[in-house]
Scaffold this motif. Sequence first.
Motif, PDB file in Angstrom:
ATOM      1  N   GLU A   1       4.376  -3.561   1.645  1.00  0.00           N
ATOM      2  CA  GLU A   1       2.929  -3.520   1.431  1.00  0.00           C
ATOM      3  C   GLU A   1       2.572  -2.507   0.347  1.00  0.00           C
ATOM      4  O   GLU A   1       1.717  -2.741  -0.483  1.00  0.00           O
ATOM      5  N   ASP A   2       3.228  -1.342   0.370  1.00  0.00           N
ATOM      6  CA  ASP A   2       2.909  -0.267  -0.563  1.00  0.00           C
ATOM      7  C   ASP A   2       4.067  -0.044  -1.527  1.00  0.00           C
ATOM      8  O   ASP A   2       5.200   0.174  -1.112  1.00  0.00           O
ATOM      9  N   LYS A   3       3.766  -0.090  -2.807  1.00  0.00           N
ATOM     10  CA  LYS A   3       4.749   0.200  -3.843  1.00  0.00           C
ATOM     11  C   LYS A   3       4.305   1.444  -4.606  1.00  0.00           C
ATOM     12  O   LYS A   3       3.105   1.719  -4.737  1.00  0.00           O
ATOM     13  N   LEU A   4       5.284   2.167  -5.114  1.00  0.00           N
ATOM     14  CA  LEU A   4       4.991   3.366  -5.892  1.00  0.00           C
ATOM     15  C   LEU A   4       4.700   3.043  -7.347  1.00  0.00           C
ATOM     16  O   LEU A   4       4.304   3.932  -8.108  1.00  0.00           O
ATOM     17  N   VAL A   5       4.914   1.792  -7.753  1.00  0.00           N
ATOM     18  CA  VAL A   5       4.632   1.350  -9.113  1.00  0.00           C
ATOM     19  C   VAL A   5       3.877   0.031  -9.072  1.00  0.00           C
ATOM     20  O   VAL A   5       3.880  -0.670  -8.055  1.00  0.00           O
ATOM     21  N   ASP A   6       3.235  -0.280 -10.151  1.00  0.00           N
ATOM     22  CA  ASP A   6       2.582  -1.585 -10.276  1.00  0.00           C
ATOM     23  C   ASP A   6       2.877  -2.145 -11.671  1.00  0.00           C
ATOM     24  O   ASP A   6       3.584  -1.528 -12.457  1.00  0.00           O
ATOM     25  N   ASP A   7       2.377  -3.308 -11.949  1.00  0.00           N
ATOM     26  CA  ASP A   7       2.555  -3.951 -13.244  1.00  0.00           C
ATOM     27  C   ASP A   7       4.040  -4.081 -13.607  1.00  0.00           C
ATOM     28  O   ASP A   7       4.516  -3.542 -14.605  1.00  0.00           O
ATOM     29  N   TYR A   8       4.765  -4.818 -12.789  1.00  0.00           N
ATOM     30  CA  TYR A   8       6.180  -5.069 -13.036  1.00  0.00           C
ATOM     31  C   TYR A   8       6.478  -6.545 -12.771  1.00  0.00           C
ATOM     32  O   TYR A   8       5.749  -7.232 -12.059  1.00  0.00           O
ATOM     33  N   VAL A   9       7.561  -7.021 -13.346  1.00  0.00           N
ATOM     34  CA  VAL A   9       7.998  -8.408 -13.177  1.00  0.00           C
ATOM     35  C   VAL A   9       9.140  -8.444 -12.167  1.00  0.00           C
ATOM     36  O   VAL A   9      10.090  -7.672 -12.285  1.00  0.00           O
TER      37      VAL A   9
END
Length: 281
Positions: free
Chosen positions: A238-246
């Motif tokens: 649910e929670d990621k430490l980063v965003d905008d990734y493929v």
Amino acid sequence: MKMKRSGRLVDMTHYLLSHPHEVVSLSFFSERYESAKSSISEDLVIVKQNFESQGVGWLKTIAGASGGVIYVPFVQKAQAAAFLKDLEEQLASGNRLLPGGYLYMTDILGQPAFIRSIGQLIASIYAGDSIDTIITVETKGIPLAYAVASQLNTPVVIARKSSKVTEGSTVSINYVSGSTKRIQSMVLPRRSLTPGARVLIIDDFMKAGGTIRGMKNLIQEFDAVVAGAAVLVETKEEDKLVDDYVSLLKLSISEGEQLSIENGSYFNYYKEVNWHENDLY
């Protein structure tokens, strides 16, 4: 050496496939085959049409006195979907779930054909971007990084857990692993990146994203630019430490330890190409 057209087409195709994202002048081919530039131009039209029909990429024409072409590898959407479906089935078969919610992928990462195809898929997302360098962290991300680099014609740098005397002075950072919550170290030789370089991050597996965030912070220490990040498999956290990734695939585990794999965010970033206008450049 003087060649018949059939020979020129074979050699020209091989050369372009081996030199992606590199400007190749008409003069180079003209001298290589001892043929007129007009004949070379006609040959390139045939190669261009074949690349497009086979779905391996396209040729970008460079106008001007020097003239020439750039081969840009690119995977069409239908081909990408078919490969991801095959890869999904490969990873979903057998007992691959490891303690801690990790996935056994060593056999997949050891198959050159799979690695090459994964590299082509990721490189297609960044085909229109200016990527100067690819970075990964030891060890399992290394084959993926080189597979992408071979398609984008860029160098690879490898962040390690400890410095090596053969690499000279290094830049080191500490970061918190998103999955274990432990402090880890990551080092990179000072000569690896230059200020302003556009860097693409590649990794094989991502849980919470602590390693990706660590590489982003390391890149910033060099005053370089994070151009993007791509992973083979991510977990459905649910929670990621980063965003905008493929991500190519997404892993989820049910309470009964049942493994489920589905498409990741790949097609959210995929761009259809107008082959005739070459609109990615």
